[in-house]
Scaffold this motif. Structure first.
Motif, PDB file in Angstrom:
ATOM      1  N   GLU A 175       0.826  -1.210   0.000  1.00 22.88           N
ATOM      2  CA  GLU A 175       0.000   0.000   0.000  1.00 22.88           C
ATOM      3  C   GLU A 175       0.859   1.259   0.000  1.00 22.88           C
ATOM      4  O   GLU A 175       0.547   2.234  -0.684  1.00 22.88           O
ATOM      5  CB  GLU A 175      -0.959   0.002   1.190  1.00 22.88           C
ATOM      6  CG  GLU A 175      -2.099  -0.987   1.035  1.00 22.88           C
ATOM      7  CD  GLU A 175      -3.060  -0.952   2.223  1.00 22.88           C
ATOM      8  OE1 GLU A 175      -3.016   0.001   3.030  1.00 22.88           O
ATOM      9  OE2 GLU A 175      -3.855  -1.904   2.327  1.00 22.88           O
ATOM     10  N   GLU A 176       1.946   1.234   0.778  1.00 16.65           N
ATOM     11  CA  GLU A 176       2.843   2.391   0.807  1.00 16.65           C
ATOM     12  C   GLU A 176       3.577   2.550  -0.522  1.00 16.65           C
ATOM     13  O   GLU A 176       3.814   3.664  -0.974  1.00 16.65           O
ATOM     14  CB  GLU A 176       3.840   2.258   1.950  1.00 16.65           C
ATOM     15  CG  GLU A 176       3.198   2.412   3.320  1.00 16.65           C
ATOM     16  CD  GLU A 176       4.162   2.115   4.460  1.00 16.65           C
ATOM     17  OE1 GLU A 176       5.374   1.910   4.207  1.00 16.65           O
ATOM     18  OE2 GLU A 176       3.687   2.071   5.608  1.00 16.65           O
ATOM     19  N   ASN A 217       0.926   3.846  -2.982  1.00 15.42           N
ATOM     20  CA  ASN A 217       0.655   5.210  -2.537  1.00 15.42           C
ATOM     21  C   ASN A 217      -0.453   5.887  -3.356  1.00 15.42           C
ATOM     22  O   ASN A 217      -0.311   7.028  -3.797  1.00 15.42           O
ATOM     23  CB  ASN A 217       1.953   6.030  -2.576  1.00 15.42           C
ATOM     24  CG  ASN A 217       1.827   7.325  -1.813  1.00 15.42           C
ATOM     25  OD1 ASN A 217       1.023   7.436  -0.898  1.00 15.42           O
ATOM     26  ND2 ASN A 217       2.630   8.304  -2.205  1.00 15.42           N
ATOM     27  N   ASN A 218      -1.521   5.159  -3.576  1.00 13.23           N
ATOM     28  CA  ASN A 218      -2.693   5.671  -4.302  1.00 13.23           C
ATOM     29  C   ASN A 218      -2.397   6.116  -5.732  1.00 13.23           C
ATOM     30  O   ASN A 218      -3.125   6.938  -6.287  1.00 13.23           O
ATOM     31  CB  ASN A 218      -3.355   6.827  -3.533  1.00 13.23           C
ATOM     32  CG  ASN A 218      -3.913   6.372  -2.209  1.00 13.23           C
ATOM     33  OD1 ASN A 218      -4.579   5.343  -2.134  1.00 13.23           O
ATOM     34  ND2 ASN A 218      -3.629   7.120  -1.154  1.00 13.23           N
ATOM     35  N   ALA A 219      -1.348   5.609  -6.329  1.00  8.92           N
ATOM     36  CA  ALA A 219      -0.984   5.993  -7.705  1.00  8.92           C
ATOM     37  C   ALA A 219      -1.688   5.102  -8.722  1.00  8.92           C
ATOM     38  O   ALA A 219      -1.068   4.548  -9.626  1.00  8.92           O
ATOM     39  CB  ALA A 219       0.523   5.953  -7.885  1.00  8.92           C
ATOM     40  N   LEU A 220      -2.976   4.951  -8.568  1.00  6.64           N
ATOM     41  CA  LEU A 220      -3.843   4.271  -9.538  1.00  6.64           C
ATOM     42  C   LEU A 220      -4.758   5.337 -10.116  1.00  6.64           C
ATOM     43  O   LEU A 220      -5.439   6.048  -9.359  1.00  6.64           O
ATOM     44  CB  LEU A 220      -4.678   3.186  -8.859  1.00  6.64           C
ATOM     45  CG  LEU A 220      -3.979   1.866  -8.629  1.00  6.64           C
ATOM     46  CD1 LEU A 220      -4.792   0.993  -7.698  1.00  6.64           C
ATOM     47  CD2 LEU A 220      -3.725   1.156  -9.936  1.00  6.64           C
ATOM     48  N   ARG A 228      -8.177   1.426 -15.120  1.00  5.22           N
ATOM     49  CA  ARG A 228      -7.218   2.241 -14.377  1.00  5.22           C
ATOM     50  C   ARG A 228      -5.793   1.818 -14.720  1.00  5.22           C
ATOM     51  O   ARG A 228      -5.532   0.662 -15.084  1.00  5.22           O
ATOM     52  CB  ARG A 228      -7.465   2.202 -12.886  1.00  5.22           C
ATOM     53  CG  ARG A 228      -7.503   0.828 -12.296  1.00  5.22           C
ATOM     54  CD  ARG A 228      -8.020   0.875 -10.885  1.00  5.22           C
ATOM     55  NE  ARG A 228      -7.992  -0.486 -10.338  1.00  5.22           N
ATOM     56  CZ  ARG A 228      -8.095  -0.773  -9.091  1.00  5.22           C
ATOM     57  NH1 ARG A 228      -8.223   0.180  -8.207  1.00  5.22           N
ATOM     58  NH2 ARG A 228      -8.077  -2.018  -8.675  1.00  5.22           N
ATOM     59  N   LYS A 236       5.697   3.043 -10.019  1.00  3.58           N
ATOM     60  CA  LYS A 236       5.189   2.022  -9.104  1.00  3.58           C
ATOM     61  C   LYS A 236       5.434   0.617  -9.638  1.00  3.58           C
ATOM     62  O   LYS A 236       5.605  -0.321  -8.864  1.00  3.58           O
ATOM     63  CB  LYS A 236       3.699   2.230  -8.815  1.00  3.58           C
ATOM     64  CG  LYS A 236       3.350   3.612  -8.299  1.00  3.58           C
ATOM     65  CD  LYS A 236       4.228   4.057  -7.144  1.00  3.58           C
ATOM     66  CE  LYS A 236       3.834   5.447  -6.669  1.00  3.58           C
ATOM     67  NZ  LYS A 236       4.714   5.948  -5.624  1.00  3.58           N
TER      68      LYS A 236
END
Length: 181
Positions: A45-46, A49-52, A92, A98
């Motif tokens: 998850e880190e 880091n929400n890079a989707l 997505r 990443k």
């Protein structure tokens, strides 16, 4: 404690741990080993880091020639090579860096290449929801070069093909064509 372990390993060779060149080696070796196996302390998850990001693209995304460094779990010797990753987005896309970070997270563990390629592919598939993922790793193994059969020019290639890369020969062929220089 790890420093003491490296001190014992060095002493077991018959070396004098107090000689100037070796005084700080147990600490340096411990620090190096921690760095080389840092993948155990990383969290997916880190890393992501929400890079989707939302995307209507259904075209192949290929990240080629990602350097990788790992340690063979059988001999604790390095294997070094490159990884090629492709996926077909399904709503997505993953931030470019990443992909490389996922490769590093799994490579920086005690590994065998056969498992590494699958771990990367399954993770990219799970994270992105891609309709297909392909991963190829090409690496030179020091355990084969420096000891044992001592073959300097051997390269191991492994692949994992998931989803449409497994089911559709044309998709797989496109990926393999795009890898050619």
């Amino acid at each position: 404690m790890t420093i003491d372990c490296f001190k014992k390993i060095i002493e077991s060779t018959g070396e004098d741990i107090s000689r100037p060149g070796l005084i700080d080696t147990p600490k340096r070796a411990s620090d190096s080993f921690s760095f080389l196996t840092r993948g155990y302390h990383q969290n997916l998850e880190e890393i992501i880091n929400n890079a989707l990001f939302p995307s209507e693209s259904r075209e192949m995304v290929v990240v080629k020639d990602i350097e990788l460094y790992s340690l063979c779990e059988h001999h604790l010797l390095p294997f070094i090579g490159k990884c090629h990753v492709a996926y077909i987005p399904n709503g997505r896309v993953l931030g470019l860096s990443k992909v490389a970070r996922v490769v590093d997270m799994f490579a920086r563990r005690l590994q065998i290449q056969e498992n590494l390629v699958t771990q990367i592919a399954k993770t990219i598939e799970d994270v992105t929801g891609a309709s297909g993922v392909a991963v190829i790793i090409e690496a030179k193994h020091m355990c084969m070069m420096m000891r044992g059969v001592e073959k300097q020019n051997s390269i191991m290639k492994t692949s994992a093909m998931l989803g449409c890369f497994r089911d559709q020969q044309a998709t797989r062929n496109e990926f393999l064509f795009l890898l050619k220089d």
